[in-house]
Design a protein around this motif. Structure first.
Motif, PDB file in Angstrom:
ATOM      1  N   VAL A   9       0.860  -1.186   0.000  1.00 41.59           N
ATOM      2  CA  VAL A   9       0.000   0.000   0.000  1.00 41.59           C
ATOM      3  C   VAL A   9       0.895   1.236   0.000  1.00 41.59           C
ATOM      4  N   PRO A  33      -3.987   1.488  -2.960  1.00 37.58           N
ATOM      5  CA  PRO A  33      -4.008   0.164  -2.324  1.00 37.58           C
ATOM      6  C   PRO A  33      -3.278  -0.878  -3.163  1.00 37.58           C
ATOM      7  N   HIS A  86      -7.213  -5.162  -4.651  1.00 37.73           N
ATOM      8  CA  HIS A  86      -7.897  -5.149  -3.354  1.00 37.73           C
ATOM      9  C   HIS A  86      -9.166  -4.318  -3.429  1.00 37.73           C
ATOM     10  N   LEU A 111     -10.833  -0.760   1.114  1.00 39.27           N
ATOM     11  CA  LEU A 111      -9.829   0.225   1.527  1.00 39.27           C
ATOM     12  C   LEU A 111     -10.283   0.883   2.812  1.00 39.27           C
ATOM     13  N   SER A 148      -5.581  -1.904   2.961  1.00 42.59           N
ATOM     14  CA  SER A 148      -6.470  -2.510   1.971  1.00 42.59           C
ATOM     15  C   SER A 148      -6.552  -4.007   2.222  1.00 42.59           C
ATOM     16  N   GLN A 168      -5.936  -7.278   6.567  1.00 42.62           N
ATOM     17  CA  GLN A 168      -5.709  -5.903   6.149  1.00 42.62           C
ATOM     18  C   GLN A 168      -4.210  -5.635   6.083  1.00 42.62           C
TER      19      GLN A 168
END
Lengths: 116, 113
Positions: free
Chosen positions: A4, A25, A29, A32, A94, A105
């Motif tokens: 990211v 991101p 993905h 976000l 993301s 994440q």
């Protein structure tokens, strides 16, 4: 795989000024997130997007904060006008799928904002 | 207040020793827990996770233990190395939250050579 990306990494502004942060991101993905991390604390979710739609913005101070994710890829978070208490690191994360509880994440390096 | 917290804000260990970082949570509906590592100037990095139907999960040099009876979570790091020095956060969420993670305040781990 690129992670990211966030920019800028650091920003210093005076109170009542405006500021914007950008996030790109991980490719592909769908979800976000923007988090605020005050010094010495854990990150706190501000807003969650799924593609270009908002899933959760219940903790976003909407009188001064706004965010968008046009085209479902990059996102910007804006603060207008900034207050002293907005000094924090703003993290973007993301995840691959639709933001379910077991959807890992991945975080960017963050933007450190100092409001004088 | 936050539903996730940590017992100790700082932890100092000798290189090669095992580290144990603790976390308490208060939301009995939480069913998924994650440990993140955050080095200075970087974003949190996923370490390991555990679902509420498990009480132990092992990764490479790390083990997470979950005690739902007392709402307690711990992260064990075996043979701690200088590269493990960081702030460690536990985070929790539940099935209906769409991935909304609640983070604790963090524990700073310092590894002495």
């Amino acid at each position: 795989e690129a992670g990211v990306a966030q920019s800028p990494r650091y920003k210093i502004i005076e109170k009542r000024q405006s500021v914007a942060f950008w996030c790109n991101p991980i490719s592909g993905h769908a979800t976000l997130y923007w988090y605020q991390q005050i010094l010495g604390q854990g990150p706190k979710l501000l807003i969650q997007f799924q593609n270009n739609g908002v899933v959760d913005d219940s903790q976003l101070p909407k009188d001064r904060f706004s965010a968008e994710r046009l085209k479902g890829v990059d996102s910007t978070l804006k603060i207008q006008p900034a207050k002293l208490e907005d000094s924090a690191v703003y993290l973007c994360a993301s995840s691959l799928a639709v933001g379910g509880p077991v959807d890992t994440q991945y975080f960017g390096p963050g933007t450190r904002l100092t409001v004088l | 207040g936050e539903s996730v917290g940590l017992h100790l804000p700082t932890l100092s260990v000798q290189e090669g020793d095992n580290s144990i970082i603790n976390c308490a949570y208060s939301n009995s509906a939480s069913d998924y827990f994650i440990w993140y590592k955050q080095e200075s100037g970087k974003g949190p990095q996923f370490i390991i996770d555990i679902r509420s139907n498990m009480d132990k999960r092992q990764g490479q040099r790390v083990t997470v233990l979950l005690n739902k009876t007392v709402k307690h979570l711990s992260l064990q790091i075996a043979a701690t190395q200088p590269g493990d020095s960081a702030v460690y956060f536990c985070a929790e969420t539940h099935g209906g939250s769409q991935g909304n993670l609640i983070f604790g305040k963090g524990t700073k781990l310092s590894v002495k050579p």
